[in-house]
Design a protein around this motif. Structure first.
Motif, PDB file in Angstrom:
ATOM      1  N   VAL A 273       0.868  -1.182   0.000  1.00  0.00           N
ATOM      2  CA  VAL A 273       0.000   0.000   0.000  1.00  0.00           C
ATOM      3  C   VAL A 273       0.905   1.233   0.000  1.00  0.00           C
ATOM      4  N   VAL A 274       0.658   2.142  -0.935  1.00  0.00           N
ATOM      5  CA  VAL A 274       1.407   3.406  -0.958  1.00  0.00           C
ATOM      6  C   VAL A 274       0.440   4.523  -0.584  1.00  0.00           C
ATOM      7  N   LEU A 275       0.859   5.334   0.386  1.00  0.00           N
ATOM      8  CA  LEU A 275       0.068   6.498   0.781  1.00  0.00           C
ATOM      9  C   LEU A 275       0.771   7.739   0.249  1.00  0.00           C
ATOM     10  N   LEU A 276       0.037   8.604  -0.436  1.00  0.00           N
ATOM     11  CA  LEU A 276       0.648   9.834  -0.965  1.00  0.00           C
ATOM     12  C   LEU A 276      -0.163  11.032  -0.500  1.00  0.00           C
ATOM     13  N   ASP A 277       0.525  12.062  -0.053  1.00  0.00           N
ATOM     14  CA  ASP A 277      -0.159  13.291   0.352  1.00  0.00           C
ATOM     15  C   ASP A 277       0.719  14.478  -0.037  1.00  0.00           C
TER      16      ASP A 277
END
Ligand code: NAD
Length: 307
Positions: free
Chosen positions: A28-32
């Motif tokens: 899972v990649v989280l980008l913000d």
């Protein structure tokens, strides 16, 4: 399977946690855009996974879309949530700008991904994604909202059963179609069942009207209580949607999808599997419900016209 979640706020980070904790995806990649936030959330989630059996890897990034490369699913939870007293539709200006940036970044590295759109106004943001990817690719765009609204419908039924009969085991099936808005959603009272029986077997007309009202205002009620929009149930809706893709489940759920006959995206009962939207259910509806659905279509069209 690789899932990227764009927007590591309340909904995005909670969805990452639920998906990772269930352990059914590899990464899972989280980008913000907020410096360090996605990295911090990913680290916190990873550390919690060390106490579980999950082998999922969660990483975070501040704006580096190359980290999302070759994702099977892109979940869009970026933008602004509503504050108490606001409607979802009021977010269209700010969130459509975010949506364009996100679609540019995500499609560059994952052109074949299935998109799960969550940002509000969700039906309009889903239509943006369909227009961006091309209408011929409509099956690859799923708007998550109907699943949440259906869960809220089932919750209101469950709590009334609890008030009447106390604890017990109930099989509740209740769906909400139409726009994902306080006034546009259409709870399907006539098709809702408890242990296979209609709601009228359990509740008076007044009680059913109360269930419907609380369902439609479900998001607003929580936003007033929490000061921002809710995240646990929305994140569960995302997790369930990703699971349906991962396991090619094909069970009927309400989601916003492109409907050629209306030329817009709106809550519909569909099946979701490995290729995205697999089937559309044409349900038998009363004239009253059909009229409500048609009014909902026009309300969504009106919000889309603000783009
Ligand atoms: P939040 O404010 O907690 O998180 C939003 C995140 O998006 C923030 O961390 C912000 O920095 C990030 N962001 C803003 N612009 C960005 C960009 N260009 N690229 C990447 N990230 C960006 O909000 P939330 O409560 O998590 O809600 C997120 C969205 O989901 C809102 O639009 C909300 O209305 C919507 N929502 C939808 C449903 C549904 O059922 N469809 C349910 C709940 C919330």
């Amino acid at each position: 399977m690789k899932v990227s979640i764009i927007g590591a706020g309340n909904v995005g980070a909670t969805a990452a946690m639920k998906i990772a904790a269930d352990g059914f995806v590899n990464e899972v990649v989280l980008l913000d855009v907020k410096e360090g936030v996605a990295e911090g959330k990913a680290m916190d989630i990873m550390q919690s996974l060390m106490m579980t059996d999950s082998n999922t890897i969660v990483i975070g990034t501040t704006g580096d879309y190359s980290k999302t490369a070759n994702s099977d699913v892109i979940v869009i939870t970026s933008g602004v949530p509503r504050k108490p007293g606001m409607t979802r539709e009021e977010l269209v200006g700010v969130n459509s700008k975010v949506m364009t940036m996100v679609l540019d970044g995500a499609t560059k590295y994952s052109p074949d991904a299935i998109f799960v759109v969550v940002s509000n106004p969700m039906d309009t943001m889903t239509m943006m994604a369909v227009n961006y990817l091309g209408k011929e690719n409509w099956r690859k765009v799923i708007g998550m909202g109907g699943m949440l609204d259906s869960a809220r419908f089932e919750y209101n039924i469950r709590m009334k059963l609890y008030a009447h009969y106390g604890l017990g085991k109930y099989d509740i099936v209740a769906k909400v179609i139409g726009g994902h808005g306080d006034t546009t959603m259409v709870p399907l009272v006539e098709n809702a069942t408890v242990n296979g029986k209609p709601l009228t077997s359990f509740f008076t007309d007044e009680e059913i009207a109360d269930i419907v009202e609380k369902t439609m205002k479900g998001g607003a009620i929580l936003t007033k209580m929490l000061g921002t929009s809710a995240w646990e149930a929305p994140a569960q809706g995302i997790c369930e949607t990703v699971k349906m893709i991962a396991f090619d489940e094909n069970i009927p759920v309400a989601s916003s999808v492109y409907r050629e006959e209306y030329d817009l995206c709106i809550g519909t009962v569909v099946t979701i599997g490995k290729d995205g939207i697999e089937g559309i259910f044409t349900m038998k509806l009363s004239d009253e419900t059909k009229n409500k659905y048609n009014a909902s279509v026009e309300a969504v069209r009106n919000v889309n016209s603000a783009l």
